[in-house]
Scaffold this motif. Structure first.
Motif, PDB file in Angstrom:
ATOM      1  N   GLN A  77       0.853  -1.179   0.000  1.00 46.86           N
ATOM      2  CA  GLN A  77       0.000   0.000   0.000  1.00 46.86           C
ATOM      3  C   GLN A  77       0.888   1.226   0.000  1.00 46.86           C
ATOM      4  N   ALA A  78       0.546   2.206  -0.830  1.00 47.87           N
ATOM      5  CA  ALA A  78       1.360   3.418  -0.953  1.00 47.87           C
ATOM      6  C   ALA A  78       0.804   4.533  -0.086  1.00 47.87           C
ATOM      7  N   ALA A  79       1.694   5.398   0.363  1.00 47.56           N
ATOM      8  CA  ALA A  79       1.266   6.605   1.054  1.00 47.56           C
ATOM      9  C   ALA A  79       0.561   7.526   0.071  1.00 47.56           C
ATOM     10  N   THR A  80      -0.432   8.257   0.552  1.00 45.30           N
ATOM     11  CA  THR A  80      -1.221   9.142  -0.308  1.00 45.30           C
ATOM     12  C   THR A  80      -1.426  10.488   0.371  1.00 45.30           C
ATOM     13  N   THR A  81      -1.897  11.457  -0.391  1.00 43.13           N
ATOM     14  CA  THR A  81      -2.176  12.782   0.144  1.00 43.13           C
ATOM     15  C   THR A  81      -3.489  12.778   0.915  1.00 43.13           C
ATOM     16  N   ARG A  82      -3.649  13.786   1.751  1.00 43.07           N
ATOM     17  CA  ARG A  82      -4.897  13.914   2.503  1.00 43.07           C
ATOM     18  C   ARG A  82      -6.083  14.090   1.557  1.00 43.07           C
ATOM     19  N   GLU A  83      -5.862  14.781   0.447  1.00 45.18           N
ATOM     20  CA  GLU A  83      -6.943  15.012  -0.512  1.00 45.18           C
ATOM     21  C   GLU A  83      -7.469  13.695  -1.063  1.00 45.18           C
ATOM     22  N   ALA A  84      -6.574  12.784  -1.410  1.00 47.59           N
ATOM     23  CA  ALA A  84      -7.007  11.496  -1.957  1.00 47.59           C
ATOM     24  C   ALA A  84      -7.799  10.701  -0.926  1.00 47.59           C
ATOM     25  N   LYS A  85      -7.384  10.752   0.320  1.00 44.39           N
ATOM     26  CA  LYS A  85      -8.125  10.053   1.369  1.00 44.39           C
ATOM     27  C   LYS A  85      -9.510  10.663   1.565  1.00 44.39           C
TER      28      LYS A  85
ATOM     29  N   ILE B 181     -11.443  12.475  -0.608  1.00 48.19           N
ATOM     30  CA  ILE B 181     -12.421  12.339  -1.694  1.00 48.19           C
ATOM     31  C   ILE B 181     -12.859  10.878  -1.871  1.00 48.19           C
ATOM     32  N   THR B 182     -12.050   9.930  -1.399  1.00 46.31           N
ATOM     33  CA  THR B 182     -12.489   8.530  -1.439  1.00 46.31           C
ATOM     34  C   THR B 182     -13.222   8.144  -0.165  1.00 46.31           C
ATOM     35  N   GLY B 183     -13.063   8.946   0.882  1.00 45.01           N
ATOM     36  CA  GLY B 183     -13.680   8.619   2.159  1.00 45.01           C
ATOM     37  C   GLY B 183     -13.057   7.410   2.828  1.00 45.01           C
ATOM     38  N   ASP B 184     -11.824   7.082   2.449  1.00 42.82           N
ATOM     39  CA  ASP B 184     -11.164   5.881   2.959  1.00 42.82           C
ATOM     40  C   ASP B 184      -9.787   6.253   3.500  1.00 42.82           C
ATOM     41  N   PRO B 185      -9.572   6.145   4.823  1.00 49.30           N
ATOM     42  CA  PRO B 185      -8.241   6.458   5.360  1.00 49.30           C
ATOM     43  C   PRO B 185      -7.167   5.499   4.869  1.00 49.30           C
ATOM     44  N   TYR B 186      -7.578   4.344   4.350  1.00 46.47           N
ATOM     45  CA  TYR B 186      -6.632   3.351   3.853  1.00 46.47           C
ATOM     46  C   TYR B 186      -6.661   3.261   2.329  1.00 46.47           C
ATOM     47  N   TYR B 187      -7.046   4.357   1.692  1.00 45.08           N
ATOM     48  CA  TYR B 187      -7.059   4.368   0.230  1.00 45.08           C
ATOM     49  C   TYR B 187      -5.700   3.937  -0.309  1.00 45.08           C
ATOM     50  N   ASN B 188      -5.746   3.008  -1.261  1.00 43.70           N
ATOM     51  CA  ASN B 188      -4.521   2.413  -1.803  1.00 43.70           C
ATOM     52  C   ASN B 188      -4.524   2.558  -3.324  1.00 43.70           C
ATOM     53  N   PRO B 189      -3.657   3.405  -3.883  1.00 43.09           N
ATOM     54  CA  PRO B 189      -3.648   3.607  -5.337  1.00 43.09           C
ATOM     55  C   PRO B 189      -2.866   2.550  -6.104  1.00 43.09           C
TER      56      PRO B 189
ATOM     57  N   ASN C 197      -9.938   0.998  17.790  1.00 44.04           N
ATOM     58  CA  ASN C 197     -10.104   1.030  16.330  1.00 44.04           C
ATOM     59  C   ASN C 197      -9.789   2.418  15.764  1.00 44.04           C
ATOM     60  N   ASN C 198      -8.730   3.002  16.267  1.00 44.82           N
ATOM     61  CA  ASN C 198      -8.283   4.315  15.791  1.00 44.82           C
ATOM     62  C   ASN C 198      -7.676   4.168  14.400  1.00 44.82           C
ATOM     63  N   LYS C 199      -8.310   4.780  13.394  1.00 43.90           N
ATOM     64  CA  LYS C 199      -7.851   4.655  12.014  1.00 43.90           C
ATOM     65  C   LYS C 199      -7.097   5.887  11.528  1.00 43.90           C
ATOM     66  N   THR C 200      -6.654   6.702  12.451  1.00 38.96           N
ATOM     67  CA  THR C 200      -5.855   7.880  12.088  1.00 38.96           C
ATOM     68  C   THR C 200      -4.470   7.837  12.741  1.00 38.96           C
ATOM     69  N   LEU C 201      -3.990   6.648  13.050  1.00 36.18           N
ATOM     70  CA  LEU C 201      -2.639   6.498  13.587  1.00 36.18           C
ATOM     71  C   LEU C 201      -1.650   6.600  12.433  1.00 36.18           C
TER      72      LEU C 201
ATOM     73  N   ALA D 252       1.467  18.036  -2.200  1.00 33.53           N
ATOM     74  CA  ALA D 252       1.175  17.971  -0.769  1.00 33.53           C
ATOM     75  C   ALA D 252       1.866  16.764  -0.151  1.00 33.53           C
ATOM     76  N   ALA D 253       2.066  16.825   1.154  1.00 32.39           N
ATOM     77  CA  ALA D 253       2.698  15.723   1.875  1.00 32.39           C
ATOM     78  C   ALA D 253       1.851  14.455   1.774  1.00 32.39           C
ATOM     79  N   LYS D 254       2.516  13.314   1.891  1.00 28.07           N
ATOM     80  CA  LYS D 254       1.827  12.025   1.844  1.00 28.07           C
ATOM     81  C   LYS D 254       2.012  11.285   3.166  1.00 28.07           C
ATOM     82  N   SER D 255       1.023  10.453   3.480  1.00 28.95           N
ATOM     83  CA  SER D 255       1.076   9.710   4.736  1.00 28.95           C
ATOM     84  C   SER D 255       0.388   8.366   4.559  1.00 28.95           C
TER      85      SER D 255
END
Length: 830
Positions: free
Chosen positions: A238-246, A248-256, A786-790, A811-814
Motif C-alpha cells: 500500500q502506498a502513502a497518499t495525500t490527505r486530498e485522496a483520502k 475524496i475517497t472517504g477511505d483512510p486506507y485508500y490504496n492507489p 479502532n483508531n484509524k488515524t494512527l 502535498a505531503a503524503k502519509s
C-alpha cells in the motif's frame, strides 16, 4: 538498621516527570519482569554487609530481553517507534558469531532471523553501548543469536495462528532431537503463511520458511554445527497518499497501487523476496581457559519490486497530482473530478483494462505500458572467528576477526507486456533533452533500440562489489565494588561499481569495472558498573566511533555511471549513557539518560526538479544530528498475581547546523548548483520522539493471564524535504510572510493513543522427561479503540515549486496504521 532502599513512590514520581505521556501496544507473549530484569535476592543483612565490608557485591546479570526492548517490540510498533530515534542499521545482528547485516544498507535478513527465533528463543542482547561478547555492536547495541541444536531438548511443537492483518493463517512446525548417544543433535522448523488478503485494500501476503540444523559433539569439548535456512515471501503493498485522496475517497486506507482486472484485484507494487543462508560453525574449548567460535557462511538475498513504466502515454497512477480535483482550474471541473472519483473505480484505481486496450491497439505492437520488476540479487559470504581467554573467574579477554564480501546486482526486468508484443530499451527523458541524438537515448549502446520481451533486462544493469573486514579486542573484569569493560574496533571497508550496460549518456563512464574506493574505520567504547549494593547498580558507558561511508552515500547515480560526489568524509559518532537499576522483590526500576551526536552524515536523493525541468541528483553532506533523552521503566507488584508496569521514553532528536547540497543533472552530470540547507534546530522525523506505556498484568495460579495496556505517542514530526529549506526556495519571500512560514515550517502530527489487551492460557498436559507436554493459547488485540488515524509514516514530497503547491499538487503524503487487529494463536509442545 537504616533502610538503604529507595522508596518505590519516589521512583514512580520520577518516572511520571521524565515524560508527560505514556505509550502503547501489542503483547504477543506474556512478559514478566522476572524474565527481563536480572534479580539477585539478598536479605537485609547480606546487603548491608556488601556495603560496609570488603566483600564482593554480585554483578548485574545480563538478560535475554531488556525491558525497554520488550515494551517497544510488544507495544510501540504500530507507529514505527524507534528507540532513541536510532535506525535498525545502527545495531549489529549476529548468528553464531557471524554478522548478518548487509554491507550496503546494514540491515539484517528479517525473514531468516524471525524463523530462527521460533526455535531459539534465548539470545544475548546488548543495549546501546553495553558490552557484547559476540560483537562490538553499534551505537544501538547488538542482537546476538546462537542457533545450536545441542542446546534444545527433545521436543516437537505445532502452532497455528488466525489474524485479521497480513497473513490470516499461519502454521508453525518445529522439532528438536536432543543429543543422542553418538553426540548428534538435529533441529528443524517450518513457517507457512498461505496466500491471504491484507488489511489494506488490494494488498495481500504469503510467506514460507524452512530451517534445518545438525550438530556433532566431538570429544565433549568440541562441536561442529551446520545449518541451512531458506525463506520466501510475497507481499502486495500500500502506498502513502495525500490527505486530498483520502478525503475524496472517504477511505483512510485508500490504496492507489491496485485495480480490478477481469473482476479480480491486481496490485502493481508486489514485493518478492527469497533468502537463503548456509552456515558452518565450530565451537570448542582449546584449553581450560581458552574457547573459540569459528564460523563460515554464505547467503543469497534476491528481491523484486514491481512497478509500472510507460512511454509517451498518460501517467497510469490514479493519484497522480494532475488527476486530483485540486489541480483543476475551475470549481466546475473540480466538482466533476470529485464525482468521477466517487462513482468510477477506473478513475481512483489502476485501470488495467485501459492499459491493455491501448497496448493492443498500437499498430506496431509496441507497448505504451509495461509492468517491470526492479531487482536486486545479492550474494554475501565470509567468516568470523572469536577467541575468549579467561584468566580467572573475574577477568576475560576476547579477540575477534571478521571478513565479509558482498556482490549486489541491480537491474530492471520486463515482468508483463500487458498485451503488447514488445517494449523498446530507450530513455525517453534523454530523447526529450537531446532530440535527434540516437546514441544519447540508448540505455544500452551495445544493443541499440533493443526490442524487449518478457524477462528481458532493461533500463539499468550494474553491480556493486563490497567488502568489510575488522578486528575486535575486548576486556571485561569484575571487581568487588564495580565491573568494567573496554572494547576496541578497527576495520577496513570499500566498494567498486561494475556496469553491464553502456549508457548512451555516459558511454565512457558507465560500462565495465569502475575505480574502487576504500576507507578505514575504528571505534572505542568503555563502561563501568558501580555495584552500590546487591540491589542497586549505576552504569556509565561512553563511545567514539568513526564509520566508513556506504556506496549509496558516495555514488551520484549508480544506475547510469561511475561518478561519485566531490567530497567524502567518514561519519563520526560520540555517545554517552548512564543508567540506574534497582531490583527488589516487589519493586524494580531502570532509569537511563543518553546523549548521542552524529557528525558528517551524508545522503543522496534523485528526483524531478521543477526549476531545472529535469531529474537531478541532490547530494547532502555535513549532516549533524543530536539524539538525547531519558528512559524509565518501573514494575510494582501490587499483589503476588497483580503487577503494574510503567514505561516512558522522552527524547529529542534534531538537526544541528546547516547542511550543504550539491545538485547535478542526472542526464548529463552538469553541476547545477551548490547551496546551503537551513536545517538547524529542525526535528528528525519518521518516529514519535516521546512515548509511554502503562500495563496492568494479572497472572492466575490456574495458568491463565491477562495484560491490558494503554499507550501514548507524541512529538511525531514529518521528515524534511531539504529543497524547501534552501535559499533558492526562500530568497524571493519575506521572512515574516505566510508563504515563508508555510514553506519552512515542519508539520507536527497530533498525539496518538491506543489500547491493547492480551489474554493467554498455558497448561501442562503430560509431565515427562526430558520435556513436558504443554498447551498454550493466547489472544492478542491491538488498537482496541479502532483508531484509524494512527500515522505509521509520512513525508514531504521532494518536488516543490511554490507555497500553493504544498497544499495541492505536491502535498505531503502519509500512511495510516491498521485499526483493531486481533490474533488468536494455539501452540502445542510435546
Amino acid at each position: 538498621m537504616k533502610n538503604t532502599n529507595p522508596k518505590p513512590g519516589r521512583f514512580i514520581l520520577l518516572l511520571l516527570l521524565s515524560c508527560n505521556s505514556f505509550c502503547q501496544q501489542d503483547t504477543s507473549q506474556h512478559i514478566s519482569i522476572d524474565t527481563l530484569l536480572p534479580l539477585i535476592m539478598l536479605d537485609a543483612d547480606q546487603e548491608q554487609a556488601g556495603i560496609n565490608n570488603n566483600t564482593a557485591v554480585p554483578s548485574l546479570l545480563s538478560s535475554s530481553l531488556n525491558p525497554f526492548t520488550a515494551v517497544v517490540a510488544f507495544h510501540l510498533t504500530p507507529l514505527r517507534f524507534r528507540r532513541r530515534g536510532y535506525a535498525a542499521a545502527l545495531s549489529d545482528y549476529t548468528l553464531n558469531g557471524f554478522i548478518l547485516n548487509s554491507l550496503d544498507r546494514a540491515l539484517p535478513p528479517w525473514n531468516i532471523t524471525t524463523l530462527l527465533l521460533t526455535l531459539y528463543r534465548n539470545r544475548e542482547e546488548a543495549q546501546g553501548l553495553d558490552y557484547s561478547s559476540a560483537s562490538f555492536g553499534g551505537v544501538a547495541g547488538a542482537q546476538c543469536l546462537t542457533a545450536r541444536p545441542s542446546g534444545l531438548s527433545k521436543q516437537a511443537a505445532l502452532g497455528y495462528s488466525l489474524a485479521n492483518n497480513n497473513g490470516w493463517h499461519r502454521l508453525q512446525l518445529a522439532q528438536s532431537s536432543g543429543i543422542n548417544r553418538s553426540g548428534w543433535s538435529f533441529a528443524t522448523a517450518v513457517n507457512l503463511k498461505p496466500f491471504s488478503s491484507g488489511y489494506y485494500p488490494g494488498s495481500y501476503h504469503s510467506s514460507a520458511g524452512f530451517y534445518a540444523g545438525a550438530e556433532k559433539r566431538i570429544a565433549e569439548r568440541h562441536s561442529l554445527n551446520l545449518l541451512y535456512v531458506i525463506t520466501s515471501s510475497q507481499q502486495a503493498g500500500q502506498a502513502a497518499t495525500t490527505r486530498e485522496a483520502k478525503e475524496i475517497t472517504g477511505d483512510p486506507y485508500y490504496n492507489p497501487c491496485w485495480g480490478l482486472q477481469e473482476g479480480k484485484p491486481r496490485n502493481a507494487n508486489v514485493y518478492i523476496m527469497h533468502q537463503q543462508l548456509k552456515m558452518l560453525s565450530y565451537n570448542g574449548c582449546l584449553s581450560p581457559k581458552l574457547s573459540a567460535t569459528v564460523t563460515a557462511a554464505s547467503m543469497n538475498d534476491d528481491n523484486k519490486y514491481g512497478a509500472l513504466d510507460w512511454y509517451r502515454a498518460a501517467d497510469p497512477r490514479p493519484d497522480y497530482y494532475r488527476y486530483l480535483p485540486s489541480y483543476q482550474l475551475t470549481v466546475a471541473l473540480q466538482e466533476q473530478v470529485k464525482r468521477d472519483w466517487a462513482v468510477n473505480p477506473e478513475t481512483r484505481q489502476i485501470n488495467w483494462a485501459g492499459m491493455y486496450r491501448i497496448n493492443r491497439t498500437n499498430p506496431d505492437g509496441r507497448a505504451s505500458y509495461i509492468l517491470e520488476d526492479r531487482c536486486t540479487d545479492t550474494k554475501r559470504y565470509g567468516g568470523a572467528a572469536y577467541f575468549t581467554f579467561r584468566s580467572n573467574s573475574e577477568m576475560s579477554f576476547e579477540l575477534g576477526v571478521s571478513a565479509r564480501w558482498q556482490r549486489s546486482r541491480y537491474y530492471k526486468q520486463v515482468s508483463d507486456l500487458l498485451g503488447a508484443a514488445y517494449y523498446v530499451n530507450i530513455n525517453q527523458f534523454a530523447e526529450r533533452d537531446f532530440p535527434g541524438n540516437n546514441n544519447a537515448r540508448q540505455y544500452n549502446l551495445e544493443m541499440p533500440d533493443q526490442h524487449l520481451r518478457q524477462g528481458d533486462i532493461w533500463g539499468y544493469d550494474y553491480e556493486l562489489n563490497l567488502y568489510k573486514h575488522h578486528a575486535v579486542f575486548q576486556w571485561k573484569s569484575q571487581f568487588k565494588k564495580c565491573d568494567a569493560f573496554f572494547s576496541a574496533f578497527y576495520g577496513v571497508a570499500g566498494f567498486a561499481r561494475t556496469g553491464h550496460m553502456r549508457n548512451g549518456l555516459f558511454p565512457l563512464n558507465s560500462y565495465g569495472p569502475g575505480p574502487g574506493y576504500g576507507f578505514s574505520e575504528y571505534a572505542f567504547k568503555t563502561g563501568v558498573t558501580w555495584k552500590i549494593s546487591g540491589r542497586q547498580y549505576l552504569l556509565l558507558h561512553t563511545a567514539l566511533m568513526k564509520n566508513a561511508p556506504s556506496a549509496g552515500q558516495v555514488y551520484l547515480s549508480p544506475r547510469t555511471r561511475h561518478d561519485v560526489r566531490d567530497s567524502t568524509v567518514a561519519a563520526v559518532t560520540k555517545a554517552l549513557e548512564i543508567e540506574y537499576v534497582l531490583n527488589t522483590a516487589r519493586f524494580k526500576c531502570r532509569i537511563a539518560a543518553y546523549y548521542t551526536a552524529f557528525f558528517n552524515g551524508m545522503q543522496q536523493y534523485s528526483f524531478y526538479h521543477d526549476e531545472y525541468n529535469s531529474l537531478v541528483n541532490y547530494s547532502l553532506d555535513r549532516i549533524h544530528t543530536i539524539h538525547n533523552g531519558i528512559e524509565a521503566f518501573v514494575e510494582y507488584k501490587l499483589l503476588p498475581e497483580l503487577s503494574l508496569q510503567l514505561a516512558s521514553f522522552a527524547g529529542q532528536y534534531f538537526y544541528k547546523g546547516r547542511q550543504r547540497a550539491v545538485i547535478t543533472m542526472d542526464n548529463n552530470a552538469t553541476l547545477l548548483n551548490r547551496t546551503t540547507v537551513f536545517t538547524n534546530g529542525f526535528r528528525i522525523g519518521g518516529t514519535p520522539q516521546q512515548a509511554g506505556n502503562i500495563t496492568v498484568s494479572y497472572r492466575a495460579p490456574e495458568g491463565w493471564w491477562l495484560n491490558v495496556a494503554a499507550n501514548f505517542f507524541r512529538d511525531q514530526w514529518m521528515p524534511l524535504n531539504p529543497l524547501r529549506r534552501s535559499p533558492e526556495a526562500l530568497d524571493q519571500l519575506d521572512a515574516g510572510s505566510e508563504d515563508y512560514k508555510q514553506i519552512t515550517s515542519q508539520y507536527l502530527w497530533a498525539a496518538q493513543y491506543t489500547l491493547d489487551a492480551f489474554i493467554g492460557y498455558q497448561r501442562k498436559i503430560v509431565k515427562r522427561k526430558p520435556a513436558n507436554s504443554s498447551l498454550l493459547i493466547y489472544l492478542n488485540m491491538i488498537n482496541l479503540s479502532n483508531n484509524k488515524t494512527l500515522v505509521a509514516d509520512s513525508f514531504e514530497q521532494l518536488r516543490f515549486e511554490n507555497a500553493q503547491q504544498l497544499q495541492t499538487s505536491f502535498a505531503a503524503k502519509s500512511r495510516y496504521a491498521p485499526g483493531v487487529q486481533c490474533r488468536l494463536s494455539v501452540m502445542l509442545r510435546f
